[in-house]
Design a protein around this motif. Structure first.
Motif, PDB file in Angstrom:
ATOM      1  N   ALA A 131     -10.249 -26.407  12.381  1.00 54.39           N
ATOM      2  CA  ALA A 131     -11.657 -26.858  11.838  1.00 54.39           C
ATOM      3  C   ALA A 131     -11.726 -28.405  12.186  1.00 54.39           C
ATOM      4  O   ALA A 131     -11.645 -29.279  11.167  1.00 54.39           O
ATOM      5  CB  ALA A 131     -11.721 -26.481  10.182  1.00 54.39           C
ATOM      6  N   THR A 132     -12.252 -28.821  13.192  1.00 49.83           N
ATOM      7  CA  THR A 132     -12.477 -30.311  13.670  1.00 49.83           C
ATOM      8  C   THR A 132     -13.926 -30.440  13.749  1.00 49.83           C
ATOM      9  O   THR A 132     -14.776 -29.586  13.654  1.00 49.83           O
ATOM     10  CB  THR A 132     -11.851 -30.784  14.936  1.00 49.83           C
ATOM     11  N   PRO A 133     -14.262 -31.987  13.496  1.00 52.12           N
ATOM     12  CA  PRO A 133     -15.983 -32.099  13.615  1.00 52.12           C
ATOM     13  C   PRO A 133     -16.425 -31.799  15.051  1.00 52.12           C
ATOM     14  O   PRO A 133     -17.702 -31.157  14.845  1.00 52.12           O
ATOM     15  CB  PRO A 133     -15.596 -33.711  13.426  1.00 52.12           C
ATOM     16  N   ALA A 134     -15.580 -31.471  16.089  1.00 54.04           N
ATOM     17  CA  ALA A 134     -16.059 -31.297  17.147  1.00 54.04           C
ATOM     18  C   ALA A 134     -16.264 -29.702  17.145  1.00 54.04           C
ATOM     19  O   ALA A 134     -17.484 -29.228  17.474  1.00 54.04           O
ATOM     20  CB  ALA A 134     -15.318 -31.612  18.325  1.00 54.04           C
ATOM     21  N   THR A 135     -15.475 -28.757  16.725  1.00 56.65           N
ATOM     22  CA  THR A 135     -15.724 -27.513  16.589  1.00 56.65           C
ATOM     23  C   THR A 135     -16.942 -27.075  15.755  1.00 56.65           C
ATOM     24  O   THR A 135     -17.488 -26.202  15.763  1.00 56.65           O
ATOM     25  CB  THR A 135     -14.347 -26.735  16.470  1.00 56.65           C
ATOM     26  N   THR A 136     -16.882 -27.679  14.527  1.00 61.00           N
ATOM     27  CA  THR A 136     -17.950 -27.554  13.567  1.00 61.00           C
ATOM     28  C   THR A 136     -19.230 -27.909  14.042  1.00 61.00           C
ATOM     29  O   THR A 136     -20.246 -27.021  14.020  1.00 61.00           O
ATOM     30  CB  THR A 136     -18.023 -28.414  12.396  1.00 61.00           C
ATOM     31  N   ALA A 137     -19.332 -28.980  14.931  1.00 59.53           N
ATOM     32  CA  ALA A 137     -20.698 -29.254  15.732  1.00 59.53           C
ATOM     33  C   ALA A 137     -21.034 -27.912  16.501  1.00 59.53           C
ATOM     34  O   ALA A 137     -22.339 -27.464  16.727  1.00 59.53           O
ATOM     35  CB  ALA A 137     -20.651 -30.660  16.530  1.00 59.53           C
ATOM     36  N   VAL A 138     -20.070 -27.360  17.513  1.00 56.50           N
ATOM     37  CA  VAL A 138     -20.377 -26.529  18.292  1.00 56.50           C
ATOM     38  C   VAL A 138     -20.729 -25.326  17.551  1.00 56.50           C
ATOM     39  O   VAL A 138     -21.629 -24.533  17.878  1.00 56.50           O
ATOM     40  CB  VAL A 138     -19.197 -26.192  19.286  1.00 56.50           C
ATOM     41  N   ALA A 139     -20.153 -24.905  16.602  1.00 54.88           N
ATOM     42  CA  ALA A 139     -20.338 -23.932  15.587  1.00 54.88           C
ATOM     43  C   ALA A 139     -21.767 -23.914  15.084  1.00 54.88           C
ATOM     44  O   ALA A 139     -22.420 -22.829  14.991  1.00 54.88           O
ATOM     45  CB  ALA A 139     -19.487 -23.567  14.569  1.00 54.88           C
ATOM     46  N   ILE A 140     -22.455 -24.946  14.708  1.00 55.19           N
ATOM     47  CA  ILE A 140     -23.649 -25.070  14.201  1.00 55.19           C
ATOM     48  C   ILE A 140     -24.801 -25.128  15.322  1.00 55.19           C
ATOM     49  O   ILE A 140     -25.840 -24.455  15.139  1.00 55.19           O
ATOM     50  CB  ILE A 140     -23.961 -26.698  13.706  1.00 55.19           C
ATOM     51  N   LEU A 141     -24.183 -25.549  16.364  1.00 51.64           N
ATOM     52  CA  LEU A 141     -25.209 -25.262  17.612  1.00 51.64           C
ATOM     53  C   LEU A 141     -25.365 -23.778  17.822  1.00 51.64           C
ATOM     54  O   LEU A 141     -26.330 -23.196  18.444  1.00 51.64           O
ATOM     55  CB  LEU A 141     -24.723 -26.094  18.835  1.00 51.64           C
TER      56      LEU A 141
END
Length: 321
Positions: A138-148
């Motif tokens: 759960a990193t900021p990068a994976t969170t951004a990808v998940a939101i997209l």
């Protein structure tokens, strides 16, 4: 199959006609109640978003990033659905181009809500069941990808419908229409695909929420350390489950609504449609800040500080788990 498509098309036609005939018959009090509710909780959501933006830990922790996305998504949903409801009550036809944009925003944010809840549940599941791997997963990068990915899944169906309407009618964007989701259906299969997307999201999100809830509940019972964090996550997932039920009701209600269009009087149909709008679309979005924000020990003191315009000093304990 032909009979089923014919019946579906007939139900859709009656559904559209009822909506068109009854648009100007709704009491003004209904409009006032829905607008006041939406405005109040959009203000609360915006204040919570401002609160979350004031501390770096809120901007960097995936848990709070997902919560911020939920607040933003719910606020846009409240504004867009309120706009569409005002247009319907005013019996106004709008350009299909503008309507398509409004429907894309409204439909996407509608589907985003349960998908975001599922993602929040998965994040809590990883935090409790795999604590040593949580920081790498759960990193900021994976969170951004998940939101997209959420926005892609939430908007793909309505985009397909709009593109198909444009392909069928080259002058689609230059015409006017009553701005409802059903009015851009130009073939019976579109209603079937819409139902298919509803069913798919219903099953997938329900499985994720139930699985994560049971897993965290088992960890909360068996863990010998950090039981407090496990119990907090258990309570949070239980709230996810409750709100998920409210959100998923709208998936099922769409099918019931079209069936009622064939069997109910037009007046009863419009009353049921209003109840669906108020209690299934509006109410769950209004509960989001109360369920997830104001019960959070890190967010609540800071939120109350800004509600009081900084007149009372509060020292929030900001701890991200």
């Amino acid at each position: 199959m032909a009979d089923a498509n014919s019946s579906s098309q007939q139900a859709l036609f009656v559904h559209q006609q009822m909506f068109q005939v009854q648009l100007n018959e709704g009491p003004l009090t209904k409009l006032v109640v829905s607008i006041v509710m939406s405005t109040l909780f959009v203000w609360v959501n915006c204040l919570l978003l401002f609160t979350l933006s004031r501390k770096p830990v809120f901007r960097e922790t995936p848990r709070y990033v997902l919560f911020s996305h939920m607040l933003c998504n719910d606020s846009v949903q409240l504004v867009s659905t309120s706009l569409l409801y005002i247009l319907s009550m005013s019996y106004v036809q709008v350009h299909k181009a503008a309507c398509s944009v409004a429907l894309f925003v409204s439909s996407s944010t509608f589907f985003n809500a349960p998908l975001n809840l599922a993602l929040m549940s998965l994040e809590r599941y990883v935090a409790i069941c795999f604590p040593l791997r949580h920081a790498t997963i759960a990193t900021p990068a994976t969170t951004a990808v998940a939101i997209l990915l959420i926005w892609f899944l939430g908007g793909v169906n309505v985009v397909i419908d709009i593109l198909y309407a444009v392909a069928r009618d080259g002058r689609f964007f230059s015409e006017r229409m009553f701005c409802t989701r059903e009015r851009i259906f130009m073939a019976p299969w579109q209603a079937d695909v819409f139902q298919g997307f509803n069913g798919f999201y219903f099953v997938i999100v329900t499985v994720i929420i139930v699985f994560t809830y049971i897993s965290v509940m088992l960890v909360a019972r068996s863990a010998s350390s950090d039981k407090e964090s496990a119990k907090k996550a258990h309570r949070t997932l239980l709230l996810h489950l409750i709100q998920l039920g409210l959100c998923l009701n709208s998936f099922l209600y769409g099918t019931i609504e079209r069936a009622l269009a064939m069997t109910s009087s037009s007046r009863l149909f419009m009353d049921l449609r209003y109840l669906n709008y108020l209690f299934v679309l509006i109410l769950p979005r209004c509960l989001s800040p109360l369920i997830y924000g104001l019960r959070d020990d890190a967010v609540r003191p800071l939120f109350l500080y800004y509600v009081r315009c900084g007149t009372q000093k509060v020292k929030p304990s900001v701890t991200a788990h």
